[in-house]
Design a protein around this motif. Structure first.
Motif, PDB file in Angstrom:
ATOM      1  N   PHE A 134      -7.601 -18.202 -12.659  1.00 43.82           N
ATOM      2  CA  PHE A 134      -7.647 -18.963 -11.413  1.00 43.82           C
ATOM      3  C   PHE A 134      -7.047 -20.338 -11.611  1.00 43.82           C
ATOM      4  CE2 PHE A 134     -11.456 -16.161 -11.297  1.00 43.82           C
ATOM      5  CZ  PHE A 134     -11.020 -15.313 -10.293  1.00 43.82           C
ATOM      6  N   ASN A 135      -6.708 -21.003 -10.511  1.00 45.85           N
ATOM      7  CA  ASN A 135      -6.154 -22.356 -10.626  1.00 45.85           C
ATOM      8  C   ASN A 135      -7.277 -23.390 -10.623  1.00 45.85           C
ATOM      9  OD1 ASN A 135      -6.848 -22.956  -7.916  1.00 45.85           O
ATOM     10  ND2 ASN A 135      -4.918 -22.087  -7.174  1.00 45.85           N
ATOM     11  N   SER A 136      -6.926 -24.640 -10.834  1.00 50.09           N
ATOM     12  CA  SER A 136      -7.940 -25.693 -10.976  1.00 50.09           C
ATOM     13  C   SER A 136      -8.701 -25.930  -9.676  1.00 50.09           C
ATOM     14  CB  SER A 136      -7.296 -26.992 -11.456  1.00 50.09           C
ATOM     15  OG  SER A 136      -6.349 -27.454 -10.515  1.00 50.09           O
ATOM     16  N   ARG A 137      -8.059 -25.734  -8.540  1.00 51.12           N
ATOM     17  CA  ARG A 137      -8.751 -25.917  -7.260  1.00 51.12           C
ATOM     18  C   ARG A 137      -9.902 -24.915  -7.131  1.00 51.12           C
ATOM     19  NH1 ARG A 137      -7.672 -28.020  -2.020  1.00 51.12           N
ATOM     20  NH2 ARG A 137      -8.571 -26.721  -0.386  1.00 51.12           N
ATOM     21  N   GLN A 138      -9.644 -23.668  -7.475  1.00 48.66           N
ATOM     22  CA  GLN A 138     -10.688 -22.643  -7.396  1.00 48.66           C
ATOM     23  C   GLN A 138     -11.813 -22.917  -8.397  1.00 48.66           C
ATOM     24  OE1 GLN A 138      -7.864 -19.509  -8.012  1.00 48.66           O
ATOM     25  NE2 GLN A 138      -8.114 -18.736  -5.928  1.00 48.66           N
ATOM     26  N   LEU A 139     -11.455 -23.393  -9.580  1.00 48.47           N
ATOM     27  CA  LEU A 139     -12.490 -23.725 -10.571  1.00 48.47           C
ATOM     28  C   LEU A 139     -13.347 -24.898 -10.107  1.00 48.47           C
ATOM     29  CD1 LEU A 139     -10.605 -23.307 -13.957  1.00 48.47           C
ATOM     30  CD2 LEU A 139     -12.394 -21.876 -13.003  1.00 48.47           C
ATOM     31  N   ASN A 140     -12.733 -25.861  -9.437  1.00 47.29           N
ATOM     32  CA  ASN A 140     -13.510 -26.981  -8.902  1.00 47.29           C
ATOM     33  C   ASN A 140     -14.524 -26.489  -7.876  1.00 47.29           C
ATOM     34  OD1 ASN A 140     -12.371 -28.980 -10.464  1.00 47.29           O
ATOM     35  ND2 ASN A 140     -10.769 -29.445  -8.975  1.00 47.29           N
ATOM     36  N   TRP A 141     -14.125 -25.549  -7.012  1.00 46.75           N
ATOM     37  CA  TRP A 141     -15.058 -24.991  -6.035  1.00 46.75           C
ATOM     38  C   TRP A 141     -16.177 -24.208  -6.732  1.00 46.75           C
ATOM     39  CZ3 TRP A 141     -16.001 -26.496  -1.397  1.00 46.75           C
ATOM     40  CH2 TRP A 141     -14.997 -27.090  -0.646  1.00 46.75           C
ATOM     41  N   LEU A 142     -15.830 -23.482  -7.769  1.00 44.26           N
ATOM     42  CA  LEU A 142     -16.830 -22.737  -8.521  1.00 44.26           C
ATOM     43  C   LEU A 142     -17.882 -23.681  -9.110  1.00 44.26           C
ATOM     44  CD1 LEU A 142     -17.734 -20.026  -9.907  1.00 44.26           C
ATOM     45  CD2 LEU A 142     -16.288 -20.734 -11.818  1.00 44.26           C
ATOM     46  N   HIS A 143     -17.425 -24.735  -9.761  1.00 39.86           N
ATOM     47  CA  HIS A 143     -18.364 -25.676 -10.368  1.00 39.86           C
ATOM     48  C   HIS A 143     -19.122 -26.476  -9.317  1.00 39.86           C
ATOM     49  CE1 HIS A 143     -15.882 -24.888 -14.002  1.00 39.86           C
ATOM     50  NE2 HIS A 143     -17.095 -24.813 -14.507  1.00 39.86           N
ATOM     51  N   ALA A 144     -18.506 -26.738  -8.178  1.00 43.94           N
ATOM     52  CA  ALA A 144     -19.224 -27.417  -7.088  1.00 43.94           C
ATOM     53  C   ALA A 144     -20.360 -26.535  -6.581  1.00 43.94           C
ATOM     54  CB  ALA A 144     -18.266 -27.750  -5.951  1.00 43.94           C
ATOM     55  N   GLY A 145     -20.108 -25.235  -6.487  1.00 46.74           N
ATOM     56  CA  GLY A 145     -21.161 -24.312  -6.062  1.00 46.74           C
ATOM     57  C   GLY A 145     -22.330 -24.306  -7.031  1.00 46.74           C
ATOM     58  N   PHE A 146     -22.042 -24.318  -8.326  1.00 44.51           N
ATOM     59  CA  PHE A 146     -23.114 -24.401  -9.321  1.00 44.51           C
ATOM     60  C   PHE A 146     -23.901 -25.700  -9.161  1.00 44.51           C
ATOM     61  CE2 PHE A 146     -20.475 -21.519 -12.154  1.00 44.51           C
ATOM     62  CZ  PHE A 146     -21.286 -20.425 -11.962  1.00 44.51           C
ATOM     63  N   GLY A 147     -23.189 -26.794  -8.929  1.00 41.22           N
ATOM     64  CA  GLY A 147     -23.853 -28.089  -8.777  1.00 41.22           C
ATOM     65  C   GLY A 147     -24.761 -28.139  -7.561  1.00 41.22           C
ATOM     66  N   VAL A 148     -24.292 -27.590  -6.452  1.00 39.52           N
ATOM     67  CA  VAL A 148     -25.105 -27.568  -5.233  1.00 39.52           C
ATOM     68  C   VAL A 148     -26.340 -26.708  -5.458  1.00 39.52           C
ATOM     69  CG1 VAL A 148     -25.157 -26.757  -2.839  1.00 39.52           C
ATOM     70  CG2 VAL A 148     -23.205 -28.069  -3.668  1.00 39.52           C
ATOM     71  N   GLY A 149     -26.165 -25.552  -6.077  1.00 39.80           N
ATOM     72  CA  GLY A 149     -27.314 -24.686  -6.343  1.00 39.80           C
ATOM     73  C   GLY A 149     -28.332 -25.329  -7.271  1.00 39.80           C
ATOM     74  N   ALA A 150     -27.842 -26.026  -8.288  1.00 41.00           N
ATOM     75  CA  ALA A 150     -28.746 -26.687  -9.231  1.00 41.00           C
ATOM     76  C   ALA A 150     -29.491 -27.846  -8.579  1.00 41.00           C
ATOM     77  CB  ALA A 150     -27.962 -27.184 -10.442  1.00 41.00           C
ATOM     78  N   THR A 151     -28.910 -28.420  -7.534  1.00 45.86           N
ATOM     79  CA  THR A 151     -29.558 -29.529  -6.833  1.00 45.86           C
ATOM     80  C   THR A 151     -30.503 -29.034  -5.752  1.00 45.86           C
ATOM     81  OG1 THR A 151     -27.631 -30.925  -7.229  1.00 45.86           O
ATOM     82  CG2 THR A 151     -29.126 -31.608  -5.473  1.00 45.86           C
ATOM     83  N   VAL A 152     -30.058 -28.070  -4.960  1.00 44.69           N
ATOM     84  CA  VAL A 152     -30.827 -27.625  -3.800  1.00 44.69           C
ATOM     85  C   VAL A 152     -31.968 -26.683  -4.194  1.00 44.69           C
ATOM     86  CG1 VAL A 152     -30.661 -26.362  -1.614  1.00 44.69           C
ATOM     87  CG2 VAL A 152     -28.896 -27.980  -2.255  1.00 44.69           C
ATOM     88  N   GLY A 153     -31.778 -25.871  -5.228  1.00 39.55           N
ATOM     89  CA  GLY A 153     -32.810 -24.913  -5.629  1.00 39.55           C
ATOM     90  C   GLY A 153     -34.166 -25.555  -5.908  1.00 39.55           C
ATOM     91  N   PRO A 154     -34.234 -26.560  -6.759  1.00 44.53           N
ATOM     92  CA  PRO A 154     -35.533 -27.192  -7.017  1.00 44.53           C
ATOM     93  C   PRO A 154     -36.127 -27.883  -5.783  1.00 44.53           C
ATOM     94  CG  PRO A 154     -34.017 -27.685  -8.784  1.00 44.53           C
ATOM     95  CD  PRO A 154     -33.219 -27.010  -7.713  1.00 44.53           C
ATOM     96  N   ILE A 155     -35.265 -28.386  -4.907  1.00 44.00           N
ATOM     97  CA  ILE A 155     -35.770 -29.019  -3.682  1.00 44.00           C
ATOM     98  C   ILE A 155     -36.438 -27.987  -2.791  1.00 44.00           C
ATOM     99  CG2 ILE A 155     -35.058 -30.194  -1.554  1.00 44.00           C
ATOM    100  CD1 ILE A 155     -32.849 -31.564  -3.250  1.00 44.00           C
ATOM    101  N   ILE A 156     -35.801 -26.822  -2.626  1.00 45.13           N
ATOM    102  CA  ILE A 156     -36.385 -25.759  -1.802  1.00 45.13           C
ATOM    103  C   ILE A 156     -37.713 -25.291  -2.390  1.00 45.13           C
ATOM    104  CG2 ILE A 156     -36.082 -23.359  -1.060  1.00 45.13           C
ATOM    105  CD1 ILE A 156     -33.091 -23.967  -0.758  1.00 45.13           C
ATOM    106  N   MET A 157     -37.750 -25.049  -3.691  1.00 44.85           N
ATOM    107  CA  MET A 157     -38.994 -24.596  -4.317  1.00 44.85           C
ATOM    108  C   MET A 157     -40.083 -25.657  -4.215  1.00 44.85           C
ATOM    109  SD  MET A 157     -38.943 -21.504  -5.267  1.00 44.85           S
ATOM    110  CE  MET A 157     -40.409 -21.443  -6.266  1.00 44.85           C
ATOM    111  N   SER A 158     -39.730 -26.914  -4.388  1.00 51.03           N
ATOM    112  CA  SER A 158     -40.714 -27.993  -4.286  1.00 51.03           C
ATOM    113  C   SER A 158     -41.316 -28.049  -2.888  1.00 51.03           C
ATOM    114  CB  SER A 158     -40.072 -29.340  -4.623  1.00 51.03           C
ATOM    115  OG  SER A 158     -39.667 -29.365  -5.964  1.00 51.03           O
ATOM    116  N   GLU A 159     -40.491 -27.858  -1.871  1.00 49.07           N
ATOM    117  CA  GLU A 159     -40.991 -27.876  -0.499  1.00 49.07           C
ATOM    118  C   GLU A 159     -41.928 -26.695  -0.229  1.00 49.07           C
ATOM    119  OE1 GLU A 159     -40.862 -30.206   1.918  1.00 49.07           O
ATOM    120  OE2 GLU A 159     -40.004 -31.400   0.279  1.00 49.07           O
ATOM    121  N   PHE A 160     -41.601 -25.535  -0.749  1.00 50.02           N
ATOM    122  CA  PHE A 160     -42.489 -24.389  -0.583  1.00 50.02           C
ATOM    123  C   PHE A 160     -43.833 -24.652  -1.248  1.00 50.02           C
ATOM    124  CE2 PHE A 160     -39.095 -21.884   1.094  1.00 50.02           C
ATOM    125  CZ  PHE A 160     -39.697 -20.813   1.733  1.00 50.02           C
TER     126      PHE A 160
END
Length: 72
Positions: A26-52
């Motif tokens: 893949f090109n660098s643009r696609q890799l940036n989106w891949l890593h951004a998705g990991f970052g969002v998941g790592a940030t939002v996941g604990p917030i969702i669980m904490s709220e539950f």
């Protein structure tokens, strides 16, 4: 603890292998989106669980919500 050592090493090898594959195919643009998705998941996941858990809801509901987000 020994099992955790092997599990961690396996996950590390898998992550390195997937990153090498993605970098080659893949090109660098696609890799940036891949890593951004990991970052969002790592940030939002604990917030969702904490709220539950803060709302005295079952942890199972939190996992179901995270699974739903992952499917989307």
């Amino acid at each position: 603890m020994l099992g955790t050592l092997f599990l961690g090493a396996g996950v590390g090898l898998l992550d390195a292998g997937l990153n090498a594959y993605a970098a080659h195919h893949f090109n660098s643009r696609q890799l940036n989106w891949l890593h951004a998705g990991f970052g969002v998941g790592a940030t939002v996941g604990p917030i969702i669980m904490s709220e539950f858990l803060r709302s005295d809801l079952s942890w199972r509901g939190g996992y179901a919500a995270l699974a739903g987000v992952a499917v989307l």
